[in-house]
Design an enzyme around this catalytic site. Structure first.
Site, mmCIF file in Angstrom:
data_model
loop_
_atom_site.group_PDB
_atom_site.id
_atom_site.type_symbol
_atom_site.label_atom_id
_atom_site.label_comp_id
_atom_site.label_asym_id
_atom_site.label_seq_id
_atom_site.Cartn_x
_atom_site.Cartn_y
_atom_site.Cartn_z
ATOM 1 N N GLU A 13 -11.860 4.781 5.790
ATOM 2 C CA GLU A 13 -12.970 5.709 6.073
ATOM 3 C C GLU A 13 -14.224 5.362 5.250
ATOM 4 O O GLU A 13 -15.342 5.469 5.733
ATOM 5 C CB GLU A 13 -12.509 7.142 5.817
ATOM 6 C CG GLU A 13 -11.435 7.572 6.808
ATOM 7 C CD GLU A 13 -10.948 8.971 6.576
ATOM 8 O OE1 GLU A 13 -10.204 9.169 5.602
ATOM 9 O OE2 GLU A 13 -11.334 9.872 7.336
ATOM 10 N N GLU A 39 -2.152 9.116 7.699
ATOM 11 C CA GLU A 39 -2.274 10.576 7.768
ATOM 12 C C GLU A 39 -1.300 11.264 8.713
ATOM 13 O O GLU A 39 -0.697 12.271 8.333
ATOM 14 C CB GLU A 39 -3.720 10.976 8.110
ATOM 15 C CG GLU A 39 -4.687 10.890 6.944
ATOM 16 C CD GLU A 39 -5.289 9.495 6.755
ATOM 17 O OE1 GLU A 39 -4.778 8.542 7.368
ATOM 18 O OE2 GLU A 39 -6.251 9.373 5.981
HETATM 19 N N1 COA Z 1 -1.788 7.554 -4.374
HETATM 20 C C1 COA Z 1 -1.334 7.456 -5.623
HETATM 21 N N2 COA Z 1 -0.692 6.373 -6.110
HETATM 22 C C2 COA Z 1 -0.514 5.340 -5.257
HETATM 23 C C3 COA Z 1 -0.973 5.362 -3.936
HETATM 24 C C4 COA Z 1 -1.640 6.545 -3.487
HETATM 25 N N3 COA Z 1 -2.131 6.649 -2.246
HETATM 26 N N4 COA Z 1 -0.648 4.208 -3.326
HETATM 27 C C5 COA Z 1 -0.024 3.464 -4.256
HETATM 28 N N5 COA Z 1 0.058 4.153 -5.425
HETATM 29 C C6 COA Z 1 0.678 3.711 -6.677
HETATM 30 C C7 COA Z 1 2.204 3.697 -6.566
HETATM 31 O O1 COA Z 1 2.735 4.989 -6.816
HETATM 32 C C8 COA Z 1 2.570 2.711 -7.637
HETATM 33 O O2 COA Z 1 2.488 3.332 -8.890
HETATM 34 P P1 COA Z 1 3.624 3.024 -10.046
HETATM 35 O O3 COA Z 1 3.469 1.555 -10.316
HETATM 36 O O4 COA Z 1 3.201 3.893 -11.162
HETATM 37 O O5 COA Z 1 4.929 3.347 -9.429
HETATM 38 C C9 COA Z 1 1.419 1.690 -7.582
HETATM 39 O O6 COA Z 1 0.348 2.354 -6.916
HETATM 40 C C10 COA Z 1 1.780 0.454 -6.789
HETATM 41 O O7 COA Z 1 2.257 0.856 -5.517
HETATM 42 P P2 COA Z 1 3.653 0.371 -4.889
HETATM 43 O O8 COA Z 1 4.097 1.396 -3.906
HETATM 44 O O9 COA Z 1 4.608 0.002 -5.964
HETATM 45 O O10 COA Z 1 3.174 -0.953 -4.133
HETATM 46 P P3 COA Z 1 3.844 -1.602 -2.851
HETATM 47 O O11 COA Z 1 3.155 -2.903 -2.655
HETATM 48 O O12 COA Z 1 5.324 -1.596 -2.949
HETATM 49 O O13 COA Z 1 3.478 -0.617 -1.641
HETATM 50 C C11 COA Z 1 1.958 0.737 -0.303
HETATM 51 C C12 COA Z 1 2.115 -0.429 -1.311
HETATM 52 C C13 COA Z 1 0.470 0.879 -0.055
HETATM 53 C C14 COA Z 1 2.733 0.392 0.968
HETATM 54 C C15 COA Z 1 2.555 2.028 -0.905
HETATM 55 O O14 COA Z 1 2.107 2.154 -2.243
HETATM 56 C C16 COA Z 1 2.152 3.257 -0.156
HETATM 57 O O15 COA Z 1 2.706 3.526 0.920
HETATM 58 N N6 COA Z 1 1.186 4.042 -0.705
HETATM 59 C C17 COA Z 1 0.765 5.293 -0.118
HETATM 60 C C18 COA Z 1 -0.234 5.081 1.001
HETATM 61 C C19 COA Z 1 -0.671 6.422 1.559
HETATM 62 O O16 COA Z 1 0.100 7.114 2.197
HETATM 63 N N7 COA Z 1 -1.921 6.801 1.260
HETATM 64 C C20 COA Z 1 -2.434 8.094 1.603
HETATM 65 C C21 COA Z 1 -3.266 8.030 2.836
HETATM 66 S S1 COA Z 1 -3.833 9.639 3.308
#
Ligand code: COA
Length: 244
Positions: free
Chosen positions: A115, A135
């Site tokens: 966005e 979302e």
């Molecule tokens: N909010 C807060 N923290 C987040 C985040 C988010 N949207 N996305 C990633 N992080 C944090 C993780 O909790 C992790 O923290 P930690 O190391 O303290 O555990 C760190 O960033 C690394 O993320 P990780 O999940 O280990 O990386 P990955 O490569 O395995 O996976 C994603 C990456 C993007 C697939 C996964 O982090 C994810 O699905 N994130 C959420 C995306 C989301 O739903 N966003 C909201 C949209 S409305």
């Protein structure tokens, strides 16, 4: 300017560089980031030295992984959240800037990451970029205008599919859908953004801003009204040129 905690702001040769800087959380958009972006965008809008903005993300893995889910889970009441949005309408502020803005994206570009980029004028992606709107899986819809800016950018059918299914797309598909202008190698991402910025800055700043205004305001008008707007802006530009 204030010392920021979750963004970095630098200014060089007329370009303002905003770096989303929470790499340990994949640059997730939290309240602090909202406040700091609001402040920096206001400063950029009012700073005559800044002609163009480049927005990118710190770290290896992400431009921005969307809203911070830890805050999302402890969200304030909808009334307080709405009040805060009204006071700090960062998306409105993005769109109020008449200077060109370039988003240079790598890695995860999710939720509010997309966005934010949709509020920019030129979008570049590196080959490793992955785009998605998680979302619907969270039971919400994009909160930062994505339901409006995405269909205006890539068309109704493609936007609805992505918005409703939450399907992620890679950089090449994003290019085909015209979500991004260009895909480059990871090492070329910022140099390419700089190259575009240099080209744009080589033109009179006022003409560039009028062109942006004509397109952005014109998109919400009928063709006839848009043509009138084009004439009006063109005349204003000529009279300002004469008075300089
Ligand atoms: N909010 C807060 N923290 C987040 C985040 C988010 N949207 N996305 C990633 N992080 C944090 C993780 O909790 C992790 O923290 P930690 O190391 O303290 O555990 C760190 O960033 C690394 O993320 P990780 O999940 O280990 O990386 P990955 O490569 O395995 O996976 C994603 C990456 C993007 C697939 C996964 O982090 C994810 O699905 N994130 C959420 C995306 C989301 O739903 N966003 C909201 C949209 S409305």
């Amino acid at each position: 300017m204030a010392n920021f905690e979750v963004i970095i702001y630098e200014k060089k040769d007329g370009t303002g560089y905003i770096t989303l800087n929470r790499p340990q959380a994949l640059n997730a958009y939290n309240l602090k980031m909202r406040d700091e972006l609001y402040e920096v965008l206001g400063a950029i809008r009012d700073d005559p030295e800044v002609e163009i903005v480049i927005l990118h993300g710190a770290g290896e893995k992400a431009f921005c992984a969307g809203a911070d889910l830890t805050e999302f889970l402890t969200a304030p009441s909808p009334i307080i959240a709405r009040q805060a949005r009204w006071e700090r309408d960062v998306w409105g502020r993005f769109l109020s800037i008449d200077k060109p803005m370039i988003a240079a994206m790598h890695g995860y570009v999710l939720g509010s990451g997309i966005e934010m980029a949709l509020c920019c004028d030129v979008r570049l992606a590196s080959e490793d970029a992955r785009f998605g709107l998680p979302e619907p899986g969270l039971g919400i819809i994009p909160a930062a205008g994505g339901s409006q800016t995405l269909p205006r950018t890539i068309g109704r059918a493609a936007a609805l599919e992505i918005l409703m299914s939450g399907r992620w797309i890679n950089a090449e598909e994003a290019r085909r859908l015209k979500l991004v202008n260009r895909v480059v190698s990871r090492s070329a991402l910022l140099p390419e953004a700089d190259k575009i910025a240099v080209k744009i800055k080589s033109h009179p700043a006022l003409a560039v801003r009028c062109a942006k205004q004509a397109v952005m305001r014109g998109l919400g008008l009928t063709l006839v009204q848009g043509l009138e707007l084009g004439v009006e802006l063109g005349l204003r530009l000529m009279s300002l040129d004469k008075n300089e």
